[in-house]
Design a protein around this motif. Structure first.
Motif, short mmCIF file in Angstrom:
data_model
loop_
_atom_site.label_atom_id
_atom_site.label_comp_id
_atom_site.label_asym_id
_atom_site.label_seq_id
_atom_site.Cartn_x
_atom_site.Cartn_y
_atom_site.Cartn_z
N MET A 70 0.86 -1.15 0.00
CA MET A 70 0.00 0.00 0.00
C MET A 70 0.91 1.22 0.00
O MET A 70 1.80 1.33 0.82
N ALA A 71 0.70 2.14 -0.92
CA ALA A 71 1.58 3.31 -1.03
C ALA A 71 0.74 4.57 -1.20
O ALA A 71 -0.40 4.53 -1.64
N ALA A 72 1.35 5.70 -0.83
CA ALA A 72 0.72 7.00 -1.04
C ALA A 72 1.79 7.96 -1.51
O ALA A 72 2.93 7.91 -1.05
N ARG A 73 1.44 8.83 -2.41
CA ARG A 73 2.39 9.82 -2.92
C ARG A 73 1.79 11.20 -2.74
O ARG A 73 0.67 11.46 -3.16
N GLY A 74 2.54 12.10 -2.13
CA GLY A 74 2.09 13.47 -1.92
C GLY A 74 2.23 14.30 -3.18
O GLY A 74 2.87 13.90 -4.14
N THR A 75 1.67 15.48 -3.15
CA THR A 75 1.80 16.37 -4.28
C THR A 75 3.23 16.90 -4.36
O THR A 75 3.95 16.95 -3.37
N GLN A 76 3.62 17.29 -5.55
CA GLN A 76 4.97 17.78 -5.75
C GLN A 76 5.02 19.29 -5.51
O GLN A 76 4.14 20.02 -5.93
N ASP A 123 5.18 4.07 2.07
CA ASP A 123 4.64 2.72 1.85
C ASP A 123 4.34 2.08 3.19
O ASP A 123 5.12 2.21 4.13
N LEU A 124 3.22 1.37 3.26
CA LEU A 124 2.88 0.56 4.42
C LEU A 124 3.17 -0.89 4.05
O LEU A 124 2.59 -1.42 3.10
N ALA A 132 -3.90 0.58 11.08
CA ALA A 132 -2.61 1.27 10.97
C ALA A 132 -2.48 1.91 9.59
O ALA A 132 -3.09 1.45 8.63
N ARG A 133 -1.66 2.96 9.53
CA ARG A 133 -1.30 3.58 8.26
C ARG A 133 0.08 4.16 8.37
O ARG A 133 0.55 4.48 9.48
N ALA A 134 0.76 4.29 7.24
CA ALA A 134 2.09 4.90 7.18
C ALA A 134 1.93 6.36 6.76
O ALA A 134 1.10 6.68 5.90
N CYS A 135 2.73 7.23 7.38
CA CYS A 135 2.68 8.65 7.05
C CYS A 135 4.10 9.19 6.88
O CYS A 135 5.06 8.63 7.40
N ALA A 164 -3.81 4.76 3.04
CA ALA A 164 -5.13 4.41 3.55
C ALA A 164 -4.95 3.57 4.82
O ALA A 164 -3.89 2.97 5.03
N TRP A 165 -5.97 3.48 5.64
CA TRP A 165 -5.92 2.66 6.84
C TRP A 165 -5.96 1.19 6.45
O TRP A 165 -6.69 0.79 5.54
#
Length: 98
Positions: free
Chosen positions: A1-7, A16-17, A80-83, A96-97
């Motif tokens: 599970m991954a998330a990418r912030g704005t540039q 990544d979680l 849980a989530r990664a930040c 995401a959770w």
């Protein structure tokens, strides 16, 4: 599970979680590319309360990881989530959770 912030200013925060199954339970840890001075951490939710856990500060432009030695139990009743964020708390992003 991954998330990418704005540039912003040609930099992007990615987290990544990672989830691994051990002894019948899920265990999670976080990894991210946040740049020098950025942070990676886990957030855990249980019984309606959210806690920040294991905040790591990046000392270079490499990937920052809490590693499996910082893994956290994610069993029944827990989420849980990664930040992560860039230096100064900019570009905060969370997965995401789970």
């Amino acid at each position: 599970m991954a998330a990418r912030g704005t540039q912003r200013n040609s930099w992007r925060v990615t987290v990544d979680l990672h989830i691994h199954h051990q002894r019948g339970h899920d265990w999670v840890f976080a990894a991210g590319l946040v740049g020098t001075g950025g942070h990676v951490w886990l957030e855990r939710q249980h019984a309606g309360r959210t806690r920040m856990l294991g905040r790591i500060t990046a000392e270079g432009d490499a990937i920052v990881s809490q590693g499996q030695y910082h893994s956290m139990y994610d069993g029944p009743g827990h989420r849980a989530r990664a930040c992560g964020d860039a230096k100064g708390g900019q570009l905060r992003v969370c997965t995401a959770w789970h």
